[in-house]
Structure formats: structure tokens, C-alpha cells
Scaffold this active site. Structure first.
Site, PDB file in Angstrom:
ATOM      1  N   SER A  34       0.802  -1.231   0.000  1.00  0.00           N
ATOM      2  CA  SER A  34       0.000   0.000   0.000  1.00  0.00           C
ATOM      3  C   SER A  34       0.833   1.278   0.000  1.00  0.00           C
ATOM      4  CB  SER A  34      -0.980   0.021   1.181  1.00  0.00           C
ATOM      5  OG  SER A  34      -0.305   0.226   2.392  1.00  0.00           O
ATOM      6  N   LYS A  40       0.817   4.118   7.043  1.00  0.00           N
ATOM      7  CA  LYS A  40       0.213   5.132   6.169  1.00  0.00           C
ATOM      8  C   LYS A  40       0.763   6.507   6.528  1.00  0.00           C
ATOM      9  CE  LYS A  40      -2.955   2.374   4.276  1.00  0.00           C
ATOM     10  NZ  LYS A  40      -2.319   1.102   4.530  1.00  0.00           N
TER      11      LYS A  40
END
Length: 146
Positions: free
Chosen positions: A61, A98
């Protein structure tokens, strides 16, 4: 994206030789005599040993930032996270890596992936959420897997 988490072992010293004058990424330069110059990654990368951990990246990701599966993260849990920081977050019991984005206009918090396959995650009051630690360094394995 999952992470494998490991405690940083900082009781030992491992001094490695290095080229402190830099390594040319453009035109080659004469080889440098670097004998005697050393770097200790424990000393130079870890400011807060009691709150520093390593994490091994599992997943893709964050690949558009160059963070790929197998990379090792140096994570400091003692740092206060700021907007734009790369962070290991715990969201509803799961770790995720993230970028933190706080939208001041809407007063909403988002966890931003760096892969177009994934959508930003809005953190709501319904979520169990905490920033577990701020990523200070990414250590890459640049050798191609065979």
C-alpha cells in the site's frame, strides 16, 4: 499492509566502515580511502532506545513512495505524530503503515496510502485508533529476489 514488529537491540555496538565523503551517483570519482571511518547504526539511527522498534513491511500500500515488501522500518513510539508523518497506526486492532493527513477544513483525519489500488481511510469516532509510532527511516533491500 501488515507489519512484523521487533524490539530494537541497542545494547551492542556494530561499527561498520563507510565512505563519509559520499558516493557519486553521477560520474564516477576516484575510489576513496575509507579505512578507519565507521558508522554505528544503533548510535546514528536510534535516539530513544527504549521506545524504538523495527518493523518489516508486508504488503504494497506504500509502494509509490518506494516502500515495498521486506523493507525494514525504524519506528519511534516516543515522537508526537504530525500531519504528513509516515506512521504505524493501530486501527480497530490492526497495524497499518500510512501517511497521516489532517484536513483542517473538515477536521477529519485520514490515513493515506501510496498506491492507487487503495483508498484513503477516514478515521471516525467509531474507530479504535492510535498512532503507534512515527517512522524515522526505511531500510531497503535493493538486491533483486531470484
Amino acid at each position: 499492509m501488515e507489519l512484523e514488529i521487533f524490539r530494537a537491540e541497542t545494547d551492542s555496538s556494530l561499527e561498520l566502515e563507510y565512505a563519509d565523503a559520499g558516493i557519486q551517483a553521477g560520474f564516477p570519482s576516484p575510489a576513496q580511502d575509507y579505512a578507519g571511518e565507521t558508522i554505528d547504526l544503533n548510535r546514528d539511527l536510534i535516539q530513544h532506545p527504549a521506545s524504538t522498534f523495527y518493523g518489516r513491511v508486508v504488503g504494497d500500500s506504500m509502494r509509490e513512495e518506494g516502500i515495498t515488501e521486506g523493507d525494514i522500518l525504524v519506528i519511534d513510539k516516543s515522537l508526537e505524530p504530525e500531519d504528513g508523518d509516515l506512521a504505524v497506526c493501530c486501527l480497530d486492532g490492526d497495524f497499518t503503515l500510512k501517511r497521516i493527513k489532517f484536513d483542517r477544513r473538515s477536521k477529519k483525519l485520514y490515513l493515506m496510502p501510496s498506491n492507487r489500488k487503495y483508498q484513503p481511510i477516514e478515521v471516525t469516532p467509531d474507530n479504535e485508533f492510535m498512532v503507534w509510532g512515527v517512522v524515522l527511516y526505511t531500510i531497503k533491500n535493493n538486491r533483486r529476489r531470484r
